[in-house]
Each structure stands twice: as C-alpha cells, then as structure tokens.
Design a protein around this motif. Structure first.
Motif, short mmCIF file in Angstrom:
data_model
loop_
_atom_site.label_atom_id
_atom_site.label_comp_id
_atom_site.label_asym_id
_atom_site.label_seq_id
_atom_site.Cartn_x
_atom_site.Cartn_y
_atom_site.Cartn_z
N PRO A 113 2.03 4.44 -9.33
CA PRO A 113 2.39 3.95 -7.99
C PRO A 113 3.90 3.89 -7.80
CG PRO A 113 0.58 2.66 -8.88
CD PRO A 113 1.05 3.55 -10.00
N CYS A 137 -2.12 1.99 -14.50
CA CYS A 137 -2.64 2.55 -13.25
C CYS A 137 -1.89 3.82 -12.90
CB CYS A 137 -2.50 1.53 -12.12
SG CYS A 137 -3.17 2.10 -10.53
N VAL A 139 -1.96 7.34 -9.98
CA VAL A 139 -2.42 7.72 -8.64
C VAL A 139 -2.35 9.23 -8.48
CG1 VAL A 139 -1.76 5.52 -7.58
CG2 VAL A 139 -0.10 7.39 -7.68
N ALA A 140 -2.97 9.70 -7.40
CA ALA A 140 -2.93 11.12 -7.02
C ALA A 140 -3.40 12.04 -8.15
CB ALA A 140 -1.52 11.52 -6.56
N THR A 171 -10.93 5.35 -8.03
CA THR A 171 -11.00 5.02 -6.61
C THR A 171 -10.60 6.25 -5.80
OG1 THR A 171 -10.39 2.72 -7.06
CG2 THR A 171 -10.17 3.51 -4.78
N THR A 173 -9.05 8.55 -3.11
CA THR A 173 -7.92 8.40 -2.18
C THR A 173 -7.82 9.67 -1.34
OG1 THR A 173 -6.42 9.20 -3.92
CG2 THR A 173 -6.62 6.82 -3.65
N PRO A 174 -7.31 9.56 -0.12
CA PRO A 174 -7.30 10.73 0.77
C PRO A 174 -6.25 11.76 0.36
CG PRO A 174 -6.22 8.85 1.81
CD PRO A 174 -6.83 8.34 0.54
N SER A 175 -6.56 13.01 0.65
CA SER A 175 -5.59 14.10 0.50
C SER A 175 -5.58 14.89 1.80
CB SER A 175 -5.96 15.02 -0.67
OG SER A 175 -7.16 15.72 -0.41
N GLU A 181 -9.31 13.53 -4.81
CA GLU A 181 -8.15 12.93 -5.45
C GLU A 181 -8.46 11.45 -5.69
OE1 GLU A 181 -3.86 12.06 -3.70
OE2 GLU A 181 -4.13 14.20 -4.04
N PHE A 182 -7.90 10.91 -6.78
CA PHE A 182 -8.28 9.55 -7.18
C PHE A 182 -7.08 8.75 -7.68
CE2 PHE A 182 -11.93 12.26 -7.58
CZ PHE A 182 -13.00 11.49 -7.14
N ALA A 183 -7.15 7.45 -7.44
CA ALA A 183 -6.34 6.49 -8.17
C ALA A 183 -7.18 6.04 -9.35
CB ALA A 183 -5.95 5.31 -7.30
N ASP A 324 0.14 18.28 0.37
CA ASP A 324 -0.31 17.65 -0.87
C ASP A 324 0.65 17.95 -2.03
OD1 ASP A 324 -2.55 16.42 0.18
OD2 ASP A 324 -3.89 18.08 -0.29
#
Length: 346
Positions: A113, A137, A139-140, A171, A173-175, A181-183, A324
């Motif tokens: 993050p 953690c 992301v992306a 989790t 996540t939007p792309s 795509e996930f966190a 992206d």
C-alpha cells in the motif's frame, strides 16, 4: 545495439500472432498458448524448454500487448517463470514449472500500500524449520486467486506462497481492464524461500519491469496501428481523416512516443538479459510507461472520435490496460522522482 529481432524471436512472434488472430479469448487463448509450448520457452532444456532469455520471452509479451489480449501472460511469464528460472534451484524449478505445459499460472506481489516495488519490503518472513512464515499486506497482485504460487518480496528475500494457504486472505480489487487483481494479506502464511537477500528482490523487480516494458511496447504499437487504419479509411468532407494536417501531426506524435518506448523497452530488456546494470534504462522506460503512454492513448481516443469510447471497439482494451500498467509501475510522479534522483547522483 541491433534492435532487429533474431530468427528465434521472429518465430516466437509469428506463432503468437497466429494464435492471437484466431479470435480466441480468456481460458481458450491461454490453453492455446500452452499447447503451442509458448509458456515453456524460458525453461531450461532439462525441463523441456528452450532456455530463452528475458528479451526472447519479451517478443512473446510484446505480441500479447499488441493485441491487448486479457490473459495472464505478463503475470505468469514476466512475474513468475522468468524470476523462477533466474532465482530458483533445480529442485524448485522442476517442482514448480512442470505444470506450465498444462497452463499453470504464477504471479508476484510487486506493490505494498503506497509503495510500488518496495525496497526494502515491509513484508516480513520468519524462519520456522525449512519454511518461512510471511506477514504483511500487498496490493495490485494480478491473477492471484488462480496462481500456483505468488512470489512475495520480503525482508529476507523472495518467498513462494500458495494463495490458498492458511493465513492468506485475498480481496478482489478493481482494475481498468477488468482483469482479476487482488489485495493480499499474509498473517503468518507458510511459504518457501526462493532466494535470499535484497539482490534477489531486486532481480525480481528488474525482470518484472522489463516484462512490463515489453507488454507496453506492443500495447502502444498496436493501438497506433489501429488508429492509423481508422484514419486511413474514415472520411470527412470527402477525404480520409489522415490527410488533414492536424490529424497527421497528432498521429505522428504518437508514433514518435511509440518508437521511443520501443527503443527504451528493448534496451532495458537486453541489459537485464545480459546481466548488465539496467537500472537507468528501466527507470526511464517505466517513466515513459507511466507518463507518456496514457497521454498517447488519450490522443488516439480523440482521433477515433465517438467510436473510441465504444466498449465494443477494441481501443478501450488498449487504453484500460495502459492505465493498469501505469499504475503498476507506480505512476508518473513516483517514476519521475526516481529518474531525477539518479540524474542528481551522477
């Protein structure tokens, strides 16, 4: 250096183009890539591969980008297979890469993050027996849910984690492109050390960036060709749009951007393949992806008029994928800071 593709790279590109022209999508296209042995090109010969380089595999990724195909080629080959070949031992390579012929996928966690390509990573890994317990953690992470392993940069090196393991939470996540795509949160998730030390993390980053550059190169080239075809055939006031001076100037500017990215991406990829210091080239290339490629895509949208924003027309796939990639490398401001820091240290 000679920027012309050699015979091997041309052959790879021709096979890939033939498959991409068959109008296959998603899983069907990925299976076709696997059946054509395109996923095993980088594997050592003892594992049935060709032992090809980052630049050679980049020829394949460029064609994927040129068609804006939504498949896990970048995640699997650029973030997974190539780093596994570079960093893994023979046992790890044999166990992990044996399923590629059946379409096995991989991915890597390249961002925390607010920290793209973190150095050092804040994700921790604590040894427990022969395994490591990973906490942190990221992301992306593209295609994380279906990946065989996620390559995770940690404070001790690169660790391999199964996405379905205990202590791993994904989790969605939007792309922009709609690709998955996930966190990912690791809470003492058990993993295997691929390679230790900060240099292993940097090697993963270098290969991943070079691979992103190959896809972005094809992406902008393909979008430019698409726009050129539209301008040559679409008429206004009885003349092709391409004959209007303002239009010609704008598409020419995009062409210059595309060719500059091509040179930058190939130079960076070649230096990574040769084991040379590639960081300057990678930083310049990444800035170009973050700052210039999205701007060029906006011009191409403008040149298409209303059809450019129609989701049934392919241009939207190029633009959304470009956004992206720009986000994945950290954005224009972050990349400009890195280039500026390297210039000021000379």
């Amino acid at each position: 250096m000679d920027f012309t593709r050699d015979e091997t790279q041309e052959a790879i590109a021709q096979v890939a183009t033939g498959l991409l022209d068959r109008d296959l999508e998603g899983d069907a296209l990925w299976r076709a890539f696997a059946e054509a042995d395109l996923l095993t090109l980088a594997l050592p010969e003892r594992l049935g591969g060709e032992g090809l380089s980052v630049t050679d595999v980049g020829a394949l990724l460029t064609e994927v980008g040129r068609s804006a195909a939504v498949i896990p080629a970048l995640a699997t080959l650029g973030f997974g297979v190539l780093p596994l070949v570079a960093l893994g031992d023979e046992r790890q390579q044999g166990e992990l890469l044996s399923g590629l012929a059946d379409g096995r996928t991989f991915t890597a966690a390249l961002a925390e993050p607010g920290r793209p390509f973190p150095a050092p990573p804040s994700v921790t890994a604590v040894a427990e027996g022969s395994d490591y317990l990973v906490t942190g953690c990221v992301v992306a992470v593209p295609y994380a849910e279906g990946a065989h392993r996620i390559l995770v940069p940690t404070d001790v090196g690169v660790v391999l984690v199964q996405p379905g393991s205990d202590g791993v939470s994904l989790t969605p996540t939007p792309s922009s492109s709609g690709s998955p795509e996930f966190a990912v949160t690791f809470d003492g998730a058990r993993g295997e050390l691929l390679a230790g030390g900060p240099e292993a993390v940097q090697q993963l980053y270098r290969i991943a960036l070079a691979s992103i550059g190959a896809v972005a190169d094809g992406l902008l080239s393909g979008a430019t060709l698409l726009a050129g075809g539209h301008l040559a055939t679409r008429q206004q006031f009885g003349k092709p749009l391409a004959t209007f001076q303002a239009v010609a100037q704008q598409i020419a500017d995009v062409y210059v951007t595309s060719r500059t990215l091509h040179v930058s991406a190939l130079s960076a990829s070649w230096r990574v393949s040769q084991g040379l210091d590639a960081q300057d080239d990678l930083d310049v290339m990444a800035y170009w992806i973050a700052a210039e490629v999205p701007a060029a895509m906006q011009v191409l949208h403008h040149l298409h008029g209303g059809i450019g924003v129609d989701v049934t027309y392919p241009l939207h796939r190029y633009y959304s994928t470009a956004k992206d990639l720009a986000r994945l490398v950290g954005g224009a401001s972050y990349r400009l800071d890195l280039v500026g820091a390297r210039c000021s240290s000379i």
